[in-house]
Design an enzyme around this catalytic site. Structure first.
Site, PDB file in Angstrom:
ATOM      1  N   CYS A   1       0.791  -1.055   0.151  1.00 52.75           N
ATOM      2  CA  CYS A   1       0.119  -0.015   0.025  1.00 52.75           C
ATOM      3  C   CYS A   1       0.877   1.365  -0.041  1.00 52.75           C
ATOM      4  O   CYS A   1       1.825   1.275   0.867  1.00 52.75           O
ATOM      5  CB  CYS A   1      -0.813   0.100   1.135  1.00 52.75           C
ATOM      6  SG  CYS A   1      -1.951   1.577   1.269  1.00 52.75           S
TER       7      CYS A   1
ATOM      8  N   HIS B   1      -8.605   7.322   2.769  1.00 55.91           N
ATOM      9  CA  HIS B   1      -8.153   8.804   2.095  1.00 55.91           C
ATOM     10  C   HIS B   1      -9.154   9.562   1.644  1.00 55.91           C
ATOM     11  O   HIS B   1     -10.178   9.032   0.981  1.00 55.91           O
ATOM     12  CB  HIS B   1      -6.919   8.408   1.183  1.00 55.91           C
ATOM     13  CG  HIS B   1      -7.293   8.044  -0.106  1.00 55.91           C
ATOM     14  ND1 HIS B   1      -7.550   6.694  -0.388  1.00 55.91           N
ATOM     15  CD2 HIS B   1      -7.203   8.551  -1.468  1.00 55.91           C
ATOM     16  CE1 HIS B   1      -7.911   6.628  -1.640  1.00 55.91           C
ATOM     17  NE2 HIS B   1      -7.619   7.708  -2.229  1.00 55.91           N
TER      18      HIS B   1
ATOM     19  N   HIS C   1      -6.519   1.922   1.006  1.00 56.35           N
ATOM     20  CA  HIS C   1      -6.411   2.754   2.305  1.00 56.35           C
ATOM     21  C   HIS C   1      -7.228   3.941   2.433  1.00 56.35           C
ATOM     22  O   HIS C   1      -7.228   4.586   1.242  1.00 56.35           O
ATOM     23  CB  HIS C   1      -4.850   3.208   2.137  1.00 56.35           C
ATOM     24  CG  HIS C   1      -4.329   3.618   3.672  1.00 56.35           C
ATOM     25  ND1 HIS C   1      -3.470   2.945   4.465  1.00 56.35           N
ATOM     26  CD2 HIS C   1      -4.657   4.702   4.056  1.00 56.35           C
ATOM     27  CE1 HIS C   1      -3.272   3.741   5.371  1.00 56.35           C
ATOM     28  NE2 HIS C   1      -4.054   4.876   5.233  1.00 56.35           N
TER      29      HIS C   1
END
Length: 342
Positions: free
Chosen positions: A70, A169, A167
């Site tokens: 990631c 965000h 992830h």
């Protein structure tokens, strides 16, 4: 809020936002990166007047990387990422694969948690406030750039929405044009002022607060409600009671109340369908353009493409072809369901 500005290996700007000074933000990016060369092209559709961005370089952007690769997690020994620090609170950096750059504008990524499997709903009120402060700081700085006409802060969550980086965000787009939806808001607000002498958005908020069947949550300074003509199955608009153009104009009392209300709202979205996986959503801040937005009102629009536990709302022929939305859930029923979720 404490702000530390640094650079990534290819010269892109990286900004750490911390709740207090004293954090070591001196870690360097060791990656052998070439400078970003993106050449987006803005083309105006003569049939509609809308601006379309051609960004063919984005075809090579990172797509659904495994968790151990990631690029938004903090860096580890032998595994450098977009965030060189071993930990962070909020980190904002220029997108390596931007839709907008140069005279066309700027794209930034907002990482609001180092935890790969967390979400905005998992933040503490203090961290959510820090994110709000970061959004505000970026709005102020990007608005001052000569090419920027509008700053758009948003979060896409979930593969169903089209997220390619799992992830958690958000993003910020600094447009060099006024977006089509904002242009519609401007036209509607101008027509309403001409016809009534009153502000359209102040009246929309007043009507929603008076017609309580569409209110989901309310505080002293903010109200969250389902709009009368909602386009999405579950769609909530969150307005400050005092009309302001953008995030920079919020007062301290409004900033202090926002985190608790917004966290409760996104947590209710997550509990809406009784599923173990989080609800996919788009969270979009509507801010007035830098020039000519005096009639507009800062507000956040939160909506999901999920209409039931096992069904999604697709933008098919009428929506995609004609921009004519068909909603499967009555706004009043959606608001009632969101009030009931605990």
């Amino acid at each position: 809020m404490h702000r530390t500005v640094t650079e990534l290996a290819d010269g892109r700007e990286l900004i750490y936002y911390d709740s207090a000074p004293g954090r070591d933000r001196g870690a360097k990016d060791p990656r052998p990166l070439d400078r970003v060369h993106s050449l987006p092209e803005l083309r105006r559709d003569p049939a509609t007047g809308d601006w379309v961005t051609i960004a063919a370089h984005r075809q090579t952007r990172t797509y659904h990387p495994p968790a151990d690769a990631c690029p938004l997690c903090p860096s580890r020994e032998g595994r450098p990422t977009e965030v060189p620090a071993a930990d962070y609170e909020v980190a904002v950096f220029e997108n390596r694969f931007p839709s907008l750059s140069g005279d066309a504008g700027r794209c930034e990524v907002v990482c609001f948690t180092p935890e790969h499997d967390a979400g905005f709903a998992d933040l503490t009120p203090g961290r959510a406030r820090l994110v709000l402060d970061a959004w505000t700081d970026r709005t102020a700085e990007l608005s001052a750039r000569p090419e920027v006409r509008q700053v758009y802060v948003f979060e896409n969550r979930g593969a169903e929405i089209g997220v390619t980086q799992p992830h958690p965000h958000g993003q910020i787009y600094a447009f060099s044009t006024v977006t089509p939806r904002t242009a519609k808001h401007l036209a509607a607000a101008a027509a309403h002022r001409a016809a009534t002498g009153r502000n359209l958005f102040e009246e929309l908020l007043a009507e929603a607060r008076a017609a309580t069947e569409r209110v989901v949550l309310a505080g002293e300074h903010w109200t969250a409600f389902v709009p009368y003509a909602a386009r999405w199955p579950y769609e909530v608009h969150l307005y400050p009671h005092r009309r302001v153009p953008d995030l920079t104009a919020l007062e301290e009392a409004e900033r202090a109340e926002f985190p608790g209300l917004y966290l409760e709202l996104v947590r209710r979205f997550d509990r809406l369908f009784g599923l173990p996986s989080p609800t996919p959503y788009i969270s979009a801040w509507h801010q007035a353009p830098i020039v000519g937005g005096e009639e507009l009102a800062l507000h956040l629009e939160l909506f999901t493409v999920r209409r039931t536990a096992d069904k999604l709302k697709y933008l098919a022929g009428t929506e995609s072809g004609m921009d004519a939305f068909m909603n499967d859930v009555a706004p009043e029923a959606a608001a009632r369901r969101l009030r009931e979720v605990r």
